[in-house]
Design an enzyme around this catalytic site. Sequence first.
Site, mmCIF file in Angstrom:
data_model
loop_
_atom_site.group_PDB
_atom_site.id
_atom_site.type_symbol
_atom_site.label_atom_id
_atom_site.label_comp_id
_atom_site.label_asym_id
_atom_site.label_seq_id
_atom_site.Cartn_x
_atom_site.Cartn_y
_atom_site.Cartn_z
ATOM 1 N N GLN A 1 0.806 -1.205 0.000
ATOM 2 C CA GLN A 1 0.000 0.000 0.000
ATOM 3 C C GLN A 1 0.853 1.276 0.000
ATOM 4 O OE1 GLN A 1 -3.046 -1.490 3.265
ATOM 5 N NE2 GLN A 1 -3.807 0.353 2.277
ATOM 6 N N ASP B 1 -2.158 -4.884 -0.374
ATOM 7 C CA ASP B 1 -1.759 -6.183 0.176
ATOM 8 C C ASP B 1 -2.620 -6.618 1.367
ATOM 9 O OD1 ASP B 1 -0.683 -4.194 1.804
ATOM 10 O OD2 ASP B 1 1.363 -4.955 1.728
#
Length: 463
Positions: free
Chosen positions: A70, A224
Amino acid sequence: MAPLVLGIDSSTQATKALLVDAESGEVLEERRAAHPDGTEVDPRAWLAAVDEAAGPLLERAEAVAVGGQQHGMVLLDERGEVVRDALLWNDTRSAPQAEALIEEMGGAEASVAEIGSLMVASFTASKLRWVRENEPENAKRAASVLLPHDYVSLHLAEQGTAPFTDRGDASGTAYYSTATEEWKPELVELALGRSLELPRLPGTPQEVMGRTAGGAVIAAGTGDNMGAALGLSQSEGDVSVSIGTSGVCAMVSPTRPNDATGAVTGFADATGRFLPMATTINAARILEAGRALLGVSHEEMAQLALASVPGAHGVTLLPYFDGERTPNRPDARATLTGMSTSTTREDVARAYIEGLLCSLADGISALEDITGTAAARITLIGGAARSQAVQQIAPAIFGREVTLAPTAEYVALGAARQAAWALAGTEEPPTWAISGSRTVGAEATPEVREAYRALKDRTESWA
């Protein structure tokens, strides 16, 4: 024969690719390629890694999706060329810019009301402001900004495909509104001083966003943590505790969280719900630091820790080795206290394990407080969750039973599940069973967390 799908995890450390049976979720083949170290990385290295890891599997798949780390900032110019190395989630240089942007948005409550989370240095917008202030030529050259998973997804798509992302990863940029479910271009302008092109958002979580050159469906992909929630098949109220490069406590919630303190980020998930999270910068690295300090292997460190007692005979570790995000102490350092001449190596090892788990326990408590929901199930995942000491001590620190998930690449598995969902076009993602989980318990040790909290409070003003 069931169709095959490809799930990709483009993480901080490596690209992992799984070829999966779309009906059963069985992993048929797995490949991996390493990424460069650092908090500032040329994103083209991720493309080379995905070609190496996923390339040989791609032609066998009917659908593909990418889960990625991220927040990372990938700036591209008008020709789609990389402007500068990507600043990753764990690059905290933009902490002052994050604080400034919060004030410019009207303060903490106004910030959270708009973007769902309190801005911190990890978020993409703060990195845009850093570039504006420190690299004005790069700020002028930038034409678009992508997240790591967007950049990798675009690489897999046929030529001419417009960039795309999803609401889950977008919710970690600080220029996407979880209240209205749309981009806020004015927040990009606030951060960078000018507008940038932003990737397309899907209308539904299972929307087909493009195709590969070979014709395979490409799903929206996601961050993720959202991918891991999909891979674990988390239900509402379930909490995953991932102990990897970062520590992530994530709860699936039907309602939008609202925490102006910043302890809990109000991210969207990849299914249309929300994924409030408490995230720490320090996680597995705490155990690595302890192992290196004691000059032992990870297995030996676990044995040392289990040979001590709860509370480590008064030794307590506050494990903010490289600054911290939750709580927001970017300039903090670790503190080890309570030692005496009788302190043993076993006690120090125990303090490191307990410090890690107390930090994560605070994250679980924050999720429960903000959502008003007690954790239905706590599942441990991540590399450091393999430690025997972590497994045995976690239920004592958390004060409840813990589920140990079998070792698997859950982000890549979640991406594969999303790919299968897009391929099927069904209302809900396919149901994939996870076998091999086990539940462990232990007598609660609340005194350990009390000592940890006292140290945490005492050091709040320390640099």
